[in-house]
Design a protein around this motif. Structure first.
Motif, PDB file in Angstrom:
ATOM      1  N   HIS A  62      76.351 -12.480  51.409  1.00  0.00           N
ATOM      2  CA  HIS A  62      76.312 -12.655  49.956  1.00  0.00           C
ATOM      3  C   HIS A  62      75.232 -13.649  49.584  1.00  0.00           C
ATOM      4  O   HIS A  62      74.512 -13.473  48.626  1.00  0.00           O
ATOM      5  N   ALA A  73      80.542 -15.778  46.740  1.00  0.00           N
ATOM      6  CA  ALA A  73      81.135 -15.753  48.084  1.00  0.00           C
ATOM      7  C   ALA A  73      80.282 -16.585  49.026  1.00  0.00           C
ATOM      8  O   ALA A  73      79.081 -16.727  48.832  1.00  0.00           O
ATOM      9  N   SER A 132      83.076  -2.368  47.891  1.00  0.00           N
ATOM     10  CA  SER A 132      83.851  -2.921  46.773  1.00  0.00           C
ATOM     11  C   SER A 132      83.950  -1.889  45.662  1.00  0.00           C
ATOM     12  O   SER A 132      83.136  -0.978  45.576  1.00  0.00           O
ATOM     13  N   LEU A 181      79.693 -11.591  36.695  1.00  0.00           N
ATOM     14  CA  LEU A 181      81.049 -11.033  36.596  1.00  0.00           C
ATOM     15  C   LEU A 181      81.875 -11.768  35.549  1.00  0.00           C
ATOM     16  O   LEU A 181      82.701 -11.177  34.867  1.00  0.00           O
ATOM     17  N   ASP A 212      80.865   0.812  45.665  1.00  0.00           N
ATOM     18  CA  ASP A 212      79.753   0.797  46.623  1.00  0.00           C
ATOM     19  C   ASP A 212      80.326   0.717  48.030  1.00  0.00           C
ATOM     20  O   ASP A 212      81.530   0.503  48.216  1.00  0.00           O
ATOM     21  N   ASN A 228      75.068  -5.438  40.703  1.00  0.00           N
ATOM     22  CA  ASN A 228      75.792  -6.119  41.790  1.00  0.00           C
ATOM     23  C   ASN A 228      75.984  -5.180  42.968  1.00  0.00           C
ATOM     24  O   ASN A 228      75.776  -5.557  44.116  1.00  0.00           O
ATOM     25  N   TYR A 244      74.664  -6.176  46.518  1.00  0.00           N
ATOM     26  CA  TYR A 244      75.554  -6.520  47.632  1.00  0.00           C
ATOM     27  C   TYR A 244      75.825  -5.324  48.553  1.00  0.00           C
ATOM     28  O   TYR A 244      76.890  -5.229  49.153  1.00  0.00           O
ATOM     29  N   GLY A 292      72.676 -15.182  43.854  1.00  0.00           N
ATOM     30  CA  GLY A 292      73.076 -15.037  42.432  1.00  0.00           C
ATOM     31  C   GLY A 292      73.605 -16.354  41.890  1.00  0.00           C
ATOM     32  O   GLY A 292      73.840 -17.312  42.634  1.00  0.00           O
ATOM     33  N   LEU A 293      73.770 -16.407  40.562  1.00  0.00           N
ATOM     34  CA  LEU A 293      74.269 -17.649  39.937  1.00  0.00           C
ATOM     35  C   LEU A 293      75.786 -17.641  39.761  1.00  0.00           C
ATOM     36  O   LEU A 293      76.376 -18.619  39.359  1.00  0.00           O
TER      37      LEU A 293
HETATM   38  P1  ADP Z   1      76.002 -13.255  41.210  1.00  0.00           P
HETATM   39  O1  ADP Z   1      75.928 -11.855  41.683  1.00  0.00           O
HETATM   40  O2  ADP Z   1      74.878 -13.655  40.336  1.00  0.00           O
HETATM   41  O3  ADP Z   1      76.308 -14.259  42.292  1.00  0.00           O
HETATM   42  P2  ADP Z   1      78.370 -12.355  39.856  1.00  0.00           P
HETATM   43  O4  ADP Z   1      79.288 -13.066  38.919  1.00  0.00           O
HETATM   44  O5  ADP Z   1      77.833 -11.075  39.387  1.00  0.00           O
HETATM   45  O6  ADP Z   1      77.259 -13.377  40.253  1.00  0.00           O
HETATM   46  O7  ADP Z   1      79.198 -12.125  41.167  1.00  0.00           O
HETATM   47  C1  ADP Z   1      79.956 -13.135  41.702  1.00  0.00           C
HETATM   48  C2  ADP Z   1      80.112 -12.962  43.193  1.00  0.00           C
HETATM   49  O8  ADP Z   1      80.958 -11.845  43.455  1.00  0.00           O
HETATM   50  C3  ADP Z   1      78.854 -12.651  43.903  1.00  0.00           C
HETATM   51  O9  ADP Z   1      78.172 -13.856  44.247  1.00  0.00           O
HETATM   52  C4  ADP Z   1      79.336 -11.919  45.116  1.00  0.00           C
HETATM   53  O10 ADP Z   1      79.714 -12.831  46.127  1.00  0.00           O
HETATM   54  C5  ADP Z   1      80.557 -11.206  44.628  1.00  0.00           C
HETATM   55  N1  ADP Z   1      80.273  -9.804  44.251  1.00  0.00           N
HETATM   56  C6  ADP Z   1      80.025  -9.291  43.030  1.00  0.00           C
HETATM   57  N2  ADP Z   1      79.846  -7.974  43.075  1.00  0.00           N
HETATM   58  C7  ADP Z   1      79.986  -7.616  44.367  1.00  0.00           C
HETATM   59  C8  ADP Z   1      79.922  -6.361  45.084  1.00  0.00           C
HETATM   60  N3  ADP Z   1      79.677  -5.191  44.455  1.00  0.00           N
HETATM   61  N4  ADP Z   1      80.114  -6.374  46.412  1.00  0.00           N
HETATM   62  C9  ADP Z   1      80.387  -7.537  47.054  1.00  0.00           C
HETATM   63  N5  ADP Z   1      80.459  -8.741  46.442  1.00  0.00           N
HETATM   64  C10 ADP Z   1      80.264  -8.771  45.129  1.00  0.00           C
END
Ligand code: ADP
Length: 816
Positions: free
Chosen positions: A627, A622, A662, A637, A602, A574, A578, A632-633
């Motif tokens: 984003h 987001a 983040s 997380l 990061d 991630n 991102y 992503g799905l």
């Molecule tokens: P995906 O990355 O597949 O969309 P995740 O569950 O891993 O799904 O993440 C959910 C959301 O959280 C992401 O779509 C992104 O908007 C936000 N996100 C996750 N990690 C980060 C990061 N390191 N920096 C910024 N936004 C993040």
């Protein structure tokens, strides 16, 4: 000589209003007045004698004819004449055929010689009757008073009529008295009293009274008969009916209610009896009083019953109910109220343990909102019913109340029905929140499906292209050299697809609670290194700098290394995803007390404040374009948090906002420091993707009703040097086993008709299948499934899609 006094005396006598006469000492009548003479002439009455007659002889004659008053008169007169008394007076009846008459007789001694007496008979009928009447009236009034008094003390209408019957019968000297109820065309004896006859009971037809009487009764008049047998108003059958009840004479007072003849109250006699007017009047008046008393008792009983009913209702209704009296401050303004009544439900709502009657609102509640006082004012002062629902700060609950004015207009009273609607409000609130959540979830699901379709299409397009090109290259001799490049693309994209599907499967497993951790002693640094290694392609693709800051001291604990690696790899991926290219990522770990703390930081696109609390939600992504481009799905997380939670840990996201980078911090509980784990954990085995050694001449039967899956597996096996027989159902598998006596049988579990389990059981029953190794190939990998296959005689359990190394391993084992 004689003439002078004679005419003087005569004149004097004539001046008297009574019948007057003078007798001499021997009883000889000397002189009578005109009234005397006239009366004697008209009545030829006893006790009168003319001048020159012997008055005493007249008296004696009357005595002889049975006149007892004459004896009295003679005795009195003789004692006056003898001089033993001055005067004598007596009253006596002197009835004529036409009328009742009463007289008084006075004899007054004449002291002057030659003596004698002055006799006077005075007609006192009027006075006597007036006196009798008065006496009778007094007696009647006394009786009625006594009756009213006696009845007042009684509560039951039956007791009242019964007591009245007894008293009236006694007073009149009647044989019986009864209260009769009229119902329709019948009369029913309700209560009765009998002195000297059988009691009246039962029922009979109203018609018994005869038409004239019935009509009188209907008009509410008195009815009576002195002798039913002779009464011309009754017909023969009616007379017989009276006889049947043993009544010869009666008086009845009819009772009328709302213009209807409803009953009668009366007395009767077993012999003919001439009822006097006074007696009839007594029955009439007593009837009216008895009726009034019984009505009063009935009304009181009705009221008592309705009060009891009201009280029971009031006490038992499960809604709060109270009666308030407004306490008025400035005119028209209610400043407080006083409780007049409150039922248990109300006490429950306001949390009062004991009765609150007489207490003030301000004593009970710390705050009374103006709106409640206003509602009391509307109902109690302005006589306007109002309903109000509001929050009571004092009770910390929602109350719904209806205020009704009660009592006289000036009473300032109102009744209040109160129900506690806190639960309903809470439920509505939750419902609203749930609906909001559902909407949000629905929106996220739609978005997820759209993204999923997009994500699946991404790898499919290059695969399709590659397949198309493959066909072209194969047709052309020089094309073969370009095949490896194509295959690399296909493999990469297929791996991506498998990862996507794995993630989806993971969601369903976690949601069904069937994910299983394989915990073992682990060392944190090696897990983090492994995760970093897995993420190298993503970090490198973004051209990011990567710092790994690990503690000197090893941090050991028990965990599932594969799952934890997955968690950290996810966070690093991630961070790489991102963060715009050329960013920097730091993975730091340390021990903080009894926790291992791992941070992945990061300097990328960051997370907005409104997204921050939702990043761990399933399918949360987001909205910002920075984003979005990553497509992503929104599963990673959520998975990370679920897996960390299964290790009793937590994960938090921090970001100062969009563009501010983040940080994700994972905390895992550690065993207390002194509880050192005994052995150094083995390093995690690297993923081996090398093709297996060739296993020559190994006979393998493959059965799967998905022909593509079966065929491609057959090709792979051939590639490994085995001799596969591919079939598409359980029955064919049995045949193949019989024919080939294979070293290995690979069965799909979910085959139609004969499924994998049944096929395995049957193979085991065959002489050719006894020693064969049987492997299950299935989408389900949980322990429960594994146990099922083991019990059915399977030797191995492979989870679809079986990787190349797993297949190689299986062939090697089958060859042994
Ligand atoms: P995906 O990355 O597949 O969309 P995740 O569950 O891993 O799904 O993440 C959910 C959301 O959280 C992401 O779509 C992104 O908007 C936000 N996100 C996750 N990690 C980060 C990061 N390191 N920096 C910024 N936004 C993040």
């Amino acid at each position: 000589m004689r003439a002078e006094p004679d005419s003087f005396i005569r004149g004097m006598l004539n001046a008297l209003p009574e019948h007057a006469a003078i007798i001499d000492g021997a009883g000889m009548v000397l002189c009578v007045n005109e009234a005397w003479r006239e009366f004697a002439r008209r009545n030829a009455a006893a006790g009168f004698a003319d001048e020159g007659e012997d008055y005493l002889a007249v008296c004696r004659k009357a005595i002889r004819s049975g006149d007892r008053y004459a004896r009295q008169a003679l005795d009195g007169l003789e004692s006056v004449l003898a001089g033993s008394t001055e005067a004598f007076t007596m009253a006596y009846p002197c009835h004529s055929a036409k009328e009742e008459r009463w007289f008084t007789f006075h004899a007054t001694r004449i002291d002057a010689p030659p003596g004698g007496a002055l006799l006077r008979h005075a007609n006192v009928t009027h006075r006597k009757l007036a006196e009798d009447n008065l006496r009778e009236r007094e007696a009647r009034q006394a009786f009625l008073l006594e009756l009213t008094d006696a009845l007042r003390r009684l509560e039951e209408p039956r007791e009242i009529t019964q007591t009245a019957c007894e008293m009236l019968a006694r007073q009149i000297g009647a044989d019986r008295a009864a209260y009769v109820q009229i119902s329709g065309e019948e009369f029913v004896f309700r209560e009765s009293h009998a002195k000297s006859a059988t009691r009246l009971q039962g029922r009979g037809p109203v018609a018994l009274l005869g038409r004239t009487m019935i009509e009188a009764c209907r008009r509410g008049e008195m009815v009576w008969s002195d002798d039913c047998d002779l009464d011309p108003r009754f017909s023969q059958p009616e007379r017989e009916a009276f006889r049947h009840f043993g009544a010869r004479a009666f008086i009845g007072a009819t009772l009328i209610r709302n213009g209807e003849w409803v009953g009668a109250f009366g007395v009767d006699s077993i012999a003919p009896r001439k009822w006097t007017e006074a007696e009839r009047e007594l029955v009439r008046e007593a009837g009216a009083r008895i009726w009034a008393a019984a009505e009063r008792a009935r009304a009181e009983r009705g009221q008592r019953e309705s009060e009891e009913k009201y009280r029971a209702l009031f006490e038992s209704i499960d809604e709060g109910y109270c009666i308030l009296e407004a306490i008025v401050g400035e005119p028209g303004h209610v400043q407080d109220f006083c409780f007049i009544e409150a039922n248990p439900a109300y006490l429950g709502i306001v949390g009062a343990g004991a009765s609150i009657v007489g207490r003030r609102g301000c004593e009970l509640f710390s705050i009374i909102e103006e709106e409640w006082l206003e509602a009391v004012a509307d109902a109690a002062l302005r006589r306007k019913p109002v309903s109000y629902e509001g929050w009571s700060k004092a009770l910390q609950r929602w109350l719904d109340a209806f205020f009704m004015p009660i009592g006289a207009p000036g009473a300032a009273l109102c009744a209040v029905r109160v129900s506690d609607t806190t639960e309903r409000h809470r439920a509505e609130e939750t419902q609203r929140e749930n609906a909001q959540k559902l909407l949000e979830a629905d929106r996220r699901k739609d978005e997820f499906l759209a993204t999923l379709a997009h994500e699946l299409r991404n790898p499919l397009a290059p695969i399709r292209n590659a397949v198309y090109l493959q066909e072209r290259y194969l047709a052309d001799a020089s094309g073969a050299a370009r095949l490896p490049g194509l295959l690399k693309i296909m493999r990469r994209q297929i791996d991506h697809l498998v990862r996507l599907v794995d993630d989806l499967l993971e969601i369903s497993r976690i949601n069904r609670g069937v994910i299983e951790l394989r915990k073992e002693p682990v060392e944190l640094a090696s897990i983090l290194r492994q995760a970093a290694e897995t993420s190298v392609p993503a970090v490198e693709a973004g051209g990011h700098g990567f710092t790994l800051d690990l503690p000197q001291e090893p941090i050991r604990f028990v965990a599932d290394p594969v799952r934890l690696t997955q968690v950290f790899a996810n966070l690093i991926n991630n961070a790489a995803k991102y963060t715009p290219s050329g960013g920097s990522i730091t993975l730091r770990a340390c021990r903080e007390g009894e926790e291992a703390v791992v941070s992945v930081r990061d300097d990328g696109v960051g997370i907005s404040a409104d997204m921050l609390p939702r990043v761990f939600d399933l399918f949360a992504r987001a909205d910002s374009p920075r984003h979005r481009t990553q497509g992503g799905l929104g599963i990673g997380l959520w998975l990370a948090r679920s897996l960390v939670a299964q290790h009793d840990g937590t994960v938090e996201a921090h970001s100062a906002g969009e563009g501010a980078g983040s940080e994700f911090i994972v905390r895992l509980p550690l065993p207390p420091a002194q509880e050192q784990l005994p052995e150094e954990p083995p390093p995690i085995a690297p993923v081996v993707l090398a093709p297996p050694a060739r296993t020559a001449e190994l006979r393998v039967v493959v059965a799967d009703d998905n022909r593509d899956a079966a065929d491609s597996l057959g090709l792979m096996l051939k590639e490994f040097g085995a001799v596969p027989r591919v079939v598409y159902d359980g029955r064919a598998a049995l045949e193949a086993v019989k024919e080939l006596s294979p070293h290995l049988v690979i069965l799909d579990l979910g085959m139609k008709e004969m499924d994998g389990i049944e096929t395995a059981l049957r193979i085991r029953a065959l002489p050719q299948g006894e020693k064969t190794m049987i492997a299950a190939l299935t989408g389900w990998g949980q322990a429960e499934q594994r146990q099922r296959t083991q019990e059915a005689g399977f030797d191995r359990h492979l989870v679809k899609p079986a990787g190349i190394d797993a297949l190689g391993q299986l062939l090697r084992e089958a060859a042994e």
